[in-house]
Enzyme design. Structure first.
Site, short mmCIF file in Angstrom:
data_model
loop_
_atom_site.label_atom_id
_atom_site.label_comp_id
_atom_site.label_asym_id
_atom_site.label_seq_id
_atom_site.Cartn_x
_atom_site.Cartn_y
_atom_site.Cartn_z
N ASN A 9 0.87 -1.18 0.00
CA ASN A 9 0.00 0.00 0.00
C ASN A 9 0.90 1.22 0.00
O ASN A 9 1.51 1.55 1.01
CB ASN A 9 -0.88 -0.04 1.26
CG ASN A 9 -1.69 1.24 1.44
OD1 ASN A 9 -1.81 2.05 0.51
ND2 ASN A 9 -2.24 1.42 2.64
N LYS A 11 0.11 4.31 -0.30
CA LYS A 11 -0.51 5.50 0.32
C LYS A 11 -0.27 6.75 -0.55
O LYS A 11 -0.27 6.65 -1.76
CB LYS A 11 0.01 5.69 1.75
CG LYS A 11 -0.06 4.41 2.58
CD LYS A 11 0.19 4.64 4.03
CE LYS A 11 0.24 3.31 4.76
NZ LYS A 11 0.27 3.43 6.19
N HIS A 95 -9.34 1.08 4.95
CA HIS A 95 -8.06 1.21 5.66
C HIS A 95 -8.25 2.11 6.88
O HIS A 95 -9.02 3.07 6.84
CB HIS A 95 -7.01 1.80 4.70
CG HIS A 95 -5.63 1.73 5.26
ND1 HIS A 95 -5.16 2.66 6.16
CD2 HIS A 95 -4.63 0.84 5.08
CE1 HIS A 95 -3.92 2.34 6.50
NE2 HIS A 95 -3.57 1.24 5.86
N GLU A 97 -6.57 4.45 8.02
CA GLU A 97 -6.36 5.88 7.75
C GLU A 97 -7.59 6.51 7.13
O GLU A 97 -7.89 7.69 7.34
CB GLU A 97 -5.11 6.07 6.86
CG GLU A 97 -3.84 5.84 7.68
CD GLU A 97 -2.65 5.33 6.88
OE1 GLU A 97 -2.68 5.40 5.64
OE2 GLU A 97 -1.70 4.84 7.52
N GLU A 167 -5.20 -5.20 10.68
CA GLU A 167 -4.17 -4.19 10.89
C GLU A 167 -4.41 -3.47 12.21
O GLU A 167 -5.22 -2.54 12.28
CB GLU A 167 -4.20 -3.17 9.75
CG GLU A 167 -3.95 -3.78 8.39
CD GLU A 167 -3.36 -2.75 7.44
OE1 GLU A 167 -2.24 -2.97 6.98
OE2 GLU A 167 -4.00 -1.72 7.22
N GLY A 173 2.76 1.98 10.76
CA GLY A 173 3.70 3.09 10.60
C GLY A 173 4.41 3.49 11.87
O GLY A 173 5.04 4.55 11.93
N SER A 213 3.72 -2.51 10.26
CA SER A 213 5.18 -2.55 10.38
C SER A 213 5.78 -3.90 9.98
O SER A 213 6.71 -4.38 10.64
CB SER A 213 5.61 -2.15 11.79
OG SER A 213 5.17 -0.83 12.08
C1 PEP Z 1 -0.60 -0.06 6.15
O1 PEP Z 1 -0.76 1.14 6.04
O2 PEP Z 1 -1.44 -0.83 5.66
C2 PEP Z 1 0.56 -0.53 6.89
C3 PEP Z 1 0.54 -1.74 7.33
O3 PEP Z 1 1.60 0.35 7.06
P1 PEP Z 1 3.05 0.04 7.70
O4 PEP Z 1 3.54 -1.25 7.05
O5 PEP Z 1 3.88 1.21 7.32
O6 PEP Z 1 2.86 -0.13 9.16
#
Ligand code: PEP
Length: 256
Positions: A9, A11, A95, A97, A167, A173, A213
């Site tokens: 992703n 973003k 998601h 976000e 998630e 992040g 992460s």
């Molecule tokens: C995401 O935004 O779906 C995500 C898992 O981000 P990150 O890997 O940066 O934690």
């Protein structure tokens, strides 16, 4: 049998030119990997160019969101037919976000999901608790609410074809990864929920990715868990070497 699925992703990152460069490198690095489904989700503005670079590639194209109406007076939105027309196969829906910054709710996630399915896009539906909810021991309540609300009104056949991404918001992040045991516990819970809502057959068919992460170093450990069928990767998907390493480290994990 569930094939491992790794999705990046991107973003709000990468101009079209930068996206082309990244995906050219991924094509070179990952040309031989066929045992894992690999997806990249660039921003809308780079989809067409990336789609061209992915012609004849083993890497598939995903989008980061969609609107539920096909067309009309909805300024700034992008619909499923528009995504299909540029070669998109997968779409991320709900998601955290989007939930956190753009007012996404289970109701709007459900509408987007239905539109994606109507147009034969494969949705990657995101669910996950935030830190406050985890610390208040509400993780399973939140997951149940996200799964039941997002999948409301879908048929067993429709659910079978989709992907769910667990998630934990506190791990996105932040560099903080859920331990493999913490992740497996929630993945198992989600699979049990699907069995109760639909059937055991559906629960065994749905692929559940972990996101938060994910890095090359923790991929094998996470994917080694019984109910973790892949990863949704944010930060580490922005560089060809780290995303390729994640994909390659997932190859050793057998199909579930
Ligand atoms: C995401 O935004 O779906 C995500 C898992 O981000 P990150 O890997 O940066 O934690």
């Amino acid at each position: 049998m569930r094939k491992i699925i790794i999705a990046g992703n991107w973003k709000l990152n990468k101009t079209s030119q930068e996206a082309i460069e990244l995906v050219n490198s991924l094509n070179r690095e990952l040309v031989d990997v066929t045992s894992v489904d690999i997806i990249v989700c660039p921003p809308f503005t780079a989809l067409t160019e990336v789609s061209d670079v992915l012609t004849d590639s083993n890497i598939d194209l995903g989008a980061q969101n969609l609107y539920w109406e096909d067309s009309g007076a909805f300024t700034g939105e992008v619909s499923a037919p528009m995504l299909k027309a540029v070669g998109v196969r997968y779409v991320i829906v709900g998601h955290s976000e989007r939930r956190q910054f753009f007012g996404e709710t289970n109701v709007t996630v459900n509408k987007r999901l239905k539109s994606a399915l109507r147009h034969k896009l494969i949705p990657i539906v995101c669910v996950g608790e935030n830190l406050q909810e985890r610390e208040a021991n509400k993780t399973f309540d939140v997951i149940r609410d996200h799964v039941e609300g997002s999948l409301a009104g879908l048929s067993a056949e429709e659910v079978k074809g989709l992907v769910i991404a667990y998630e934990p918001v506190w791990a996105i992040g932040t560099g903080k990864t859920a331990t493999s045991a913490q992740a497996q516990e929630v993945h198992k819970f989600i699979r049990g929920l699907l069995a109760r809502m639909f059937s055991e057959d559906v629960a065994q068919a749905v692929r559940i990715q972990y996101g938060g992460s994910v890095k090359p170093e923790n991929t094998a450990e996470l994917l080694g868990q019984e109910d973790i069928d892949g990863a949704l990767v944010g930060g580490a998907s922005l560089k060809a070497d780290s995303f390729s390493a994640i994909v390659k480290n997932s190859v050793s994990v057998t199909t579930k």
